[in-house]
Design an enzyme around this catalytic site. Structure first.
Site, PDB file in Angstrom:
ATOM      1  CD  GLU A 116      -3.978  -2.463   7.042  1.00  0.00           C
ATOM      2  OE1 GLU A 116      -2.803  -2.643   6.707  1.00  0.00           O
ATOM      3  OE2 GLU A 116      -4.624  -1.476   6.693  1.00  0.00           O
ATOM      4  CB  SER A 155       4.517  -2.114  12.153  1.00  0.00           C
ATOM      5  OG  SER A 155       4.155  -0.759  12.404  1.00  0.00           O
ATOM      6  CG  HIS A 178      -6.015   2.053   4.856  1.00  0.00           C
ATOM      7  ND1 HIS A 178      -5.605   3.012   5.760  1.00  0.00           N
ATOM      8  CD2 HIS A 178      -5.021   1.133   4.787  1.00  0.00           C
ATOM      9  CE1 HIS A 178      -4.399   2.672   6.209  1.00  0.00           C
ATOM     10  NE2 HIS A 178      -4.018   1.538   5.637  1.00  0.00           N
ATOM     11  CE  LYS A 202      -0.319   3.280   4.683  1.00  0.00           C
ATOM     12  NZ  LYS A 202      -0.262   3.386   6.116  1.00  0.00           N
ATOM     13  CG  ASN A 225      -1.743   1.219   1.388  1.00  0.00           C
ATOM     14  OD1 ASN A 225      -1.816   2.033   0.465  1.00  0.00           O
ATOM     15  ND2 ASN A 225      -2.380   1.371   2.533  1.00  0.00           N
ATOM     16  N   GLY A 255       2.007   2.086  10.887  1.00  0.00           N
ATOM     17  CA  GLY A 255       3.002   3.152  10.808  1.00  0.00           C
ATOM     18  C   GLY A 255       3.631   3.488  12.145  1.00  0.00           C
ATOM     19  CD  GLU A 272      -3.133   5.614   6.559  1.00  0.00           C
ATOM     20  OE1 GLU A 272      -3.060   5.674   5.313  1.00  0.00           O
ATOM     21  OE2 GLU A 272      -2.254   5.073   7.262  1.00  0.00           O
TER      22      GLU A 272
HETATM   23  P1  PGA Z   1       2.462   0.171   7.726  1.00  0.00           P
HETATM   24  O1  PGA Z   1       1.050   0.451   7.036  1.00  0.00           O
HETATM   25  O2  PGA Z   1       3.002  -1.106   7.162  1.00  0.00           O
HETATM   26  O3  PGA Z   1       3.320   1.362   7.356  1.00  0.00           O
HETATM   27  O4  PGA Z   1       2.227   0.070   9.194  1.00  0.00           O
HETATM   28  C1  PGA Z   1       0.157  -0.584   6.768  1.00  0.00           C
HETATM   29  C2  PGA Z   1      -1.117  -0.049   6.135  1.00  0.00           C
HETATM   30  O5  PGA Z   1      -1.553   1.035   6.527  1.00  0.00           O
HETATM   31  O6  PGA Z   1      -1.706  -0.696   5.254  1.00  0.00           O
END
Ligand code: PGA
Length: 259
Positions: free
Chosen positions: A170, A216, A98, A14, A12, A176, A100
């Protein structure tokens, strides 16, 4: 029924990478792919880079994915993109809900249900993201939250219609942050989600639906995560922007059940 779920390793990206960077990253991933990868691979690129990434991955097993979609087919929806437009742009998969999108943009389950319907109607694969916040996690509400997120997003569809659904668990507190759910914690929630799917539809559906983990994911935890029986792949954010790390993640240590 045989439990055959091919793992899915998804990046992803982003809101990162310009055209040249997206193309370069896709090319590095493509050139390092094993001849017959033991997993499906998807790159969720920014909208602006879909064309560039498509040109690189079009005759490879790598799926092109989008990070969001609007549910209407066309019309006066300035700034939005339809499922048909994504299909036209060469996408095979779409991320839905997601965290976010849920947290920053206020997407609600009713929106996600419409998005899933729109994506399925044009034959794309939806990847529905679910997960609890830190607050919900600390209040021991994770299972309750996940149950309603899943139920509200998919209960109205038939299991036949949802054949191509992937669920991405998730935990928001792990995205993150460098804080990963332990493989045991993730496995526990995946097993719980699978049981929810069985309760909503049936056992066969729950056994055939891919449930992937995100939050992560890194080169040093991928093998342990993938060793868990109900973790059918990963959704990788930060580490998917680094070719070497993402390639290592694609080449996770295989477990007998995955092949
Ligand atoms: P990350 O993000 O691996 O940077 O924690 C995962 C995601 O948001 O899909």
């Amino acid at each position: 029924m045989a439990r055959h779920r091919k793992p899915l390793i998804a990046g992803n990206w982003k809101m990162n990478l310009g055209l040249a960077e997206s193309e370069a990253l896709a090319k590095q991933i493509k050139s390092s792919l094993p001849e017959t990868p033991h997993c499906d691979i998807a790159l969720f690129a920014p909208f602006t880079a879909l064309g560039a990434v498509r040109a690189v991955v079009s005759s490879t097993p790598i799926w092109l994915g989008a990070q969001n979609v609007f549910w209407e087919k066309s019309g006066p929806f300035t700034g939005e993109i339809s499922a048909l437009q994504l299909k036209d742009a060469g996408c095979q998969a779409v991320l839905i809900g997601h965290s976010e999108r849920r947290v920053i943009f206020g997407e609600k389950s009713a929106d996600l249900r419409k998005k899933i319907g729109a994506v399925l109607d044009v034959g794309l694969f939806p990847v529905l993201c679910v997960g609890e916040t830190l607050q919900e996690h600390q209040a021991q509400k994770a299972r309750e939250v996940i149950t309603s997120q899943i139920q509200e997003a998919i209960a109205e569809f038939t299991r036949q219609k949802l054949k191509s659904l992937t669920i991405a668990y998730e935990p928001v507190w792990a995205i993150g942050t460098g804080k990963t759910a332990t493989p045991g914690q993730a496995q526990g929630m995946h097993d719980f989600i699978r049981n929810r799917l069985a309760a909503l539809f049936d056992n066969e559906f729950s056994l055939q639906t891919r449930i992937i983990y995100g939050g992560s994911v890194k080169t040093d935890n991928i093998d342990a995560l993938m060793a868990e029986p109900d973790i059918d792949g990963v959704l990788v954010g930060g580490e998917s922007l680094k070719a070497d790390s993402f390639i290592r993640i694609i080449n996770f240590a295989r477990r007998a059940i995955h092949v």
